[in-house]
Write a protein that holds these residues in place. Sequence first.
Motif, PDB file in Angstrom:
ATOM      1  N   GLU A  68       4.292  -5.626  10.775  1.00 48.07           N
ATOM      2  CA  GLU A  68       3.538  -4.628  11.537  1.00 48.07           C
ATOM      3  C   GLU A  68       2.864  -3.673  10.558  1.00 48.07           C
ATOM      4  N   VAL A  69       1.577  -3.450  10.748  1.00 43.63           N
ATOM      5  CA  VAL A  69       0.818  -2.507   9.928  1.00 43.63           C
ATOM      6  C   VAL A  69       0.294  -1.425  10.865  1.00 43.63           C
ATOM      7  N   SER A  70       0.511  -0.156  10.494  1.00 43.48           N
ATOM      8  CA  SER A  70       0.017   0.942  11.329  1.00 43.48           C
ATOM      9  C   SER A  70      -0.427   2.099  10.450  1.00 43.48           C
ATOM     10  N   GLU A  72      -0.863   6.284  10.896  1.00 46.42           N
ATOM     11  CA  GLU A  72      -0.679   7.477  11.707  1.00 46.42           C
ATOM     12  C   GLU A  72      -1.079   8.666  10.859  1.00 46.42           C
ATOM     13  N   GLY A  73      -2.102   9.375  11.310  1.00 47.02           N
ATOM     14  CA  GLY A  73      -2.650  10.441  10.481  1.00 47.02           C
ATOM     15  C   GLY A  73      -3.258   9.821   9.240  1.00 47.02           C
ATOM     16  N   ARG A  74      -2.794  10.188   8.093  1.00 44.47           N
ATOM     17  CA  ARG A  74      -3.255   9.612   6.827  1.00 44.47           C
ATOM     18  C   ARG A  74      -2.143   8.805   6.151  1.00 44.47           C
ATOM     19  N   VAL A  75      -1.183   8.282   6.931  1.00 40.74           N
ATOM     20  CA  VAL A  75      -0.064   7.531   6.370  1.00 40.74           C
ATOM     21  C   VAL A  75      -0.129   6.081   6.849  1.00 40.74           C
ATOM     22  N   LEU A  76      -0.249   5.164   5.896  1.00 44.17           N
ATOM     23  CA  LEU A  76      -0.221   3.729   6.171  1.00 44.17           C
ATOM     24  C   LEU A  76       1.220   3.258   6.078  1.00 44.17           C
ATOM     25  N   SER A  77       1.688   2.549   7.107  1.00 46.56           N
ATOM     26  CA  SER A  77       3.048   2.015   7.105  1.00 46.56           C
ATOM     27  C   SER A  77       3.009   0.506   7.291  1.00 46.56           C
ATOM     28  N   ILE A  78       3.813  -0.188   6.498  1.00 49.83           N
ATOM     29  CA  ILE A  78       3.985  -1.630   6.631  1.00 49.83           C
ATOM     30  C   ILE A  78       5.465  -1.856   6.900  1.00 49.83           C
ATOM     31  N   VAL A 113     -11.183   7.950   3.465  1.00 50.33           N
ATOM     32  CA  VAL A 113     -11.126   6.579   3.956  1.00 50.33           C
ATOM     33  C   VAL A 113     -11.454   6.561   5.449  1.00 50.33           C
ATOM     34  N   ASP A 114     -11.999   5.447   5.903  1.00 52.80           N
ATOM     35  CA  ASP A 114     -12.373   5.271   7.294  1.00 52.80           C
ATOM     36  C   ASP A 114     -11.289   4.440   7.980  1.00 52.80           C
ATOM     37  N   VAL A 115     -10.298   5.102   8.567  1.00 57.27           N
ATOM     38  CA  VAL A 115      -9.168   4.395   9.169  1.00 57.27           C
ATOM     39  C   VAL A 115      -9.568   3.633  10.428  1.00 57.27           C
ATOM     40  N   GLU A 116     -10.760   3.883  10.959  1.00 58.11           N
ATOM     41  CA  GLU A 116     -11.234   3.158  12.140  1.00 58.11           C
ATOM     42  C   GLU A 116     -11.669   1.730  11.788  1.00 58.11           C
ATOM     43  N   ARG A 117     -11.913   1.449  10.517  1.00 59.77           N
ATOM     44  CA  ARG A 117     -12.394   0.121  10.101  1.00 59.77           C
ATOM     45  C   ARG A 117     -11.378  -0.621   9.234  1.00 59.77           C
ATOM     46  N   VAL A 118     -10.096  -0.325   9.376  1.00 59.79           N
ATOM     47  CA  VAL A 118      -9.049  -0.954   8.572  1.00 59.79           C
ATOM     48  C   VAL A 118      -8.882  -2.416   8.975  1.00 59.79           C
ATOM     49  N   GLU A 119      -8.587  -3.267   7.996  1.00 56.46           N
ATOM     50  CA  GLU A 119      -8.318  -4.681   8.245  1.00 56.46           C
ATOM     51  C   GLU A 119      -7.054  -5.081   7.504  1.00 56.46           C
TER      52      GLU A 119
END
Length: 156
Positions: A68-70, A72-78, A113-119
């Motif tokens: 799972e990749v998410s 939240e705010g400016r924190v990327l969690s795997i 960074v543009d978190v709306e376009r994450v892949e």
Amino acid sequence: MPNRSITVFDPVADMERFGSLFDAFFPTRANASRFAPEGTGMPIDIFEKEGSIVVRASVPGVRPENVEVSIEGRVLSIRGQLSFEEEHKDAKVYRREITSGTFARSVRLPEDVDVERVEATFENGFVTVTIPKTVESKPAAIKVPVKPATAQPSNN
């Protein structure tokens, strides 16, 4: 009469005696928790390439549907889970370093960074998350014409 004894070379006893020293320099997954900072169970690389921030996580043995990749705010969690069926129920196990269970790793992302376009992609035991950087708006160059100053009438 001096005490003379014969020293017997016992490599097994030496390995047991120096085992903890060996483990300190070459930690295995089983004993790595004593040496690694908490929360670093999943190795990651973070780099910038072609205008994007790339986070690559090593998750060997994990199925893509268990990752799972998410953001939240400016924190990327795997996060994920490694599980496998017990293969040798009747076997005598000498060493077990491959564990099953959950894992997680979080990193703070930069502001640009543009978190709306994450892949996120999964290939060969690696999860690769690509987050494009925002395009920096540069002020448009404006050409300002220079006019000759006009003579002001004098008040005499």
